[in-house]
Design an enzyme around this catalytic site. Sequence first.
Site, PDB file in Angstrom:
ATOM      1  N   ASP A  51       0.953  -1.396  -0.029  1.00 39.23           N
ATOM      2  CA  ASP A  51      -0.044   0.023   0.056  1.00 39.23           C
ATOM      3  C   ASP A  51       0.911   1.410   0.051  1.00 39.23           C
ATOM      4  O   ASP A  51       2.303   1.154   0.076  1.00 39.23           O
ATOM      5  CB  ASP A  51      -0.984  -0.170   1.244  1.00 39.23           C
TER       6      ASP A  51
HETATM    7  C1  BGC Z   1      -5.193   3.103   0.210  1.00 42.80           C
HETATM    8  C2  BGC Z   1      -5.397   2.190  -0.610  1.00 42.80           C
HETATM    9  C3  BGC Z   1      -5.425   2.603  -1.990  1.00 42.80           C
HETATM   10  C4  BGC Z   1      -3.839   3.203  -2.174  1.00 42.80           C
HETATM   11  C5  BGC Z   1      -3.735   3.824  -3.621  1.00 42.80           C
HETATM   12  C6  BGC Z   1      -3.712   4.131  -0.067  1.00 42.80           C
HETATM   13  O1  BGC Z   1      -3.726   5.038   0.759  1.00 42.80           O
HETATM   14  O2  BGC Z   1      -4.954   2.788   1.707  1.00 42.80           O
HETATM   15  O3  BGC Z   1      -6.469   1.726  -0.247  1.00 42.80           O
HETATM   16  O4  BGC Z   1      -5.569   1.729  -3.129  1.00 42.80           O
HETATM   17  O5  BGC Z   1      -3.858   4.274  -1.372  1.00 42.80           O
HETATM   18  O6  BGC Z   1      -4.568   5.056  -4.054  1.00 42.80           O
END
Ligand code: BGC
Length: 760
Positions: free
Chosen positions: A316
């Site tokens: 993530d």
């Molecule tokens: C979130 C994810 C998301 C990713 C990409 C992160 O901050 O936790 O759910 O897919 O960002 O945008």
Amino acid sequence: MQNNSSILALFILIFSVQVCIPVVAQKKSNMKDQTPNEVRAKKILSKLSLEDKCGEMTQLAIDVTLNGEPYNPVEPQSFDMEKLREVLIDLRVGSILNVAAHAYTRERWYEVMDTIQTIATKEKKNSIPVLYGIDAIHGANYTVGATLMPQQIGLAATWNPELARLSGEVSAYETRASAIPWTFSPVLDMGRDQRWPRLWETFGEDVHLASEMGVAMIDGFQGDDIGDKYHVAACMKHFLGYSIPWSGKDRSPAYIPERQLREYFVPTFQKATDAGAATLMICSGEVNGIPVHANPALLKDLLRTEMGFKGLAVSDWDDLIYLVNRHRVATDMKDAIRIAVNAGMDMAMVPMDTQFPILLKELVQEGKVPMERIDEAVTRILIAKIELGLFEQPFYPMSDYPDFASEKHTQISYEAAAESVVLLKNKNNSLPINTSQKVLVTGPTANSMQCLNGGWSGTWQGNNTDYDNKDKKTILQAIQDKLGAENVIYTQGTSFDKTQNLQAVTKAAEGVETIIVCIGEMSYTETPGNIDDLNLPDAQIELVKTAAATGKKVIVIMAAGRPRIVRELEPNADAFLMSLLPGNEGGRAIADIIVGEINPSGKMPYTYPRYANALMTYDHKGTDLPKYDFSMDNFDPQWEFGYGQSYTKFAYSNLKIINQTLSKDDSIEISVDVKNIGNRAGKEVVQLFITDKVASVTPSVKRLRAFEKINLKVGEIKTITFNLPISDLKFIGIDNQWIIEPGDFEVTISNLKSDFEVIN
Ligand code: BGC
């Protein structure tokens, strides 16, 4: 090499012991078991240099390639071609994600993709196309003008998996119509903490409902072939244990015993894995003191060996540097990369830091990351690119997508929105209202698309009205359309937390029959959505009380991402509707419900608490119930999971269990008659709960084991038959393995109950 593998084995053992997940020997893959795509990926892999491979494992945000600074691009946005070439050619970055700052038009997406893929496939030596990923979580929400569907919590409230499937299908189509092949969706975390700011991104608190919805949505995203031009690769997220942080705050530690982890948090991911979800995102959080990005027991032993997931696992956002500066398990970025790659992460969403491929290469050369691990990760990435058809055609002409934002897609969004709204209270049939009257509409969520769409809508927080689709209706505008603008008075009364002008509300109420008070929350997601108090701000409670003090009929609409406490204001409401982020058509759907053109059929996907200190799920344990007076009936939520009224009435009868003594390998057949005894057609969700009366691990009071949504005309009666394998009654036993125990069980459907017995 020998030395490194024994260090790695020791490392796996230490981490496994800490989360108590047994180490299971990795299965060796057999050449002849390889799929043609795997063979093709390995062939490509054999020609790649170490730099190529480290680049493939890198995922950067588009910001890094634009004129301006990360998080602050120069508008109108344009590529800094030197930076873009450095990223794609020098660093050989294999994946790019996100939008910078706000949604793009389709035209811009095509320019972006054309520029990126042309450099990647024509100028870069290895010619590997880029895998572009986006959070298209409720439609192509980062493409201007796209069809915005209900958020996942709204889809869950429909209790209609077909709507989740269709929603995935529309999202996939419009994402591909924006030249993007990969969505970071669905969220398969369980929504079992009502404080968590991403509750609304889940399918709610129940494992069975969330599994059914998750599988259906993935089916919609991926279809039979993620490589065709109408489908995308899904990314189930966030593996594992993200959604019940101890503090209720996003990205804060969770403590989940292995039994709960396996029984409540693994199954959605297991079902999605079995259904062929192509990719997975790793949880940002730490579980039991170990950041998931640093935990091979979860990322290898559980995910790969036990669960059999074969796709690519992406980190993530920024989670490597967080291993250094938040979790403090790594000394610096290089150490963090070593830990995460060895733990099982295949691709790093770095996302603004370009050092990852350089440091990873050094780690391999220093013998700190084995080459086999790199090859394994890159093979998975290449397989995803092959399956998506990117080597043949990274994207298709814009003209191939005539249904982008079409009437057909809008209708699907409307139907899902209409089924997602939950009628929680309807004293003296206050709803629907007759259309020949004047109403007052008030409250902070009445005239806001943000409160219908939530986060990830045009922008990350979804709070910039510039990206509203101007053709879409807020609740206020949709009511004006229904009753005629001249019959609708509007005064906001309060902001989310500050009273503005309650006298104006009282005054405006003079000439109306009904007051529609729209309360709730502004859009948010992730850390900016953290709150210290689940109680609804006083200003909104006062607004409802002011409305009630006029003596007029009061309809309350709660438009929120999580259940803000309404105990004090609820008695002032004649009717109460729950709007669970129904998307762009939500305003229309709510207005149609208010005037009775739609009969509400949504049911709560989570338990709505009555008190901020009494957060429970419906499937709590018996010992969750002690009250101050020693009684054991302290489950008193505002509204329980599964609850929701209709404008008609349904009568249940004839609950039958065909065979009341069964063995573990049998299936049980349970049937019930449901009749519409009211005076309108309506949809009903038949919910089957089972209680395990005695078990070696304390059982929940009940668990949802099956459901079916049906449509009944006035007077119509249907017999619903459920066929449930007894194996579905399994639970995680004393030794942390799934078991089915013989004994007595109770079936509950609506107000009917019956027993059966499982013998050895
Ligand atoms: C979130 C994810 C998301 C990713 C990409 C992160 O901050 O936790 O759910 O897919 O960002 O945008």
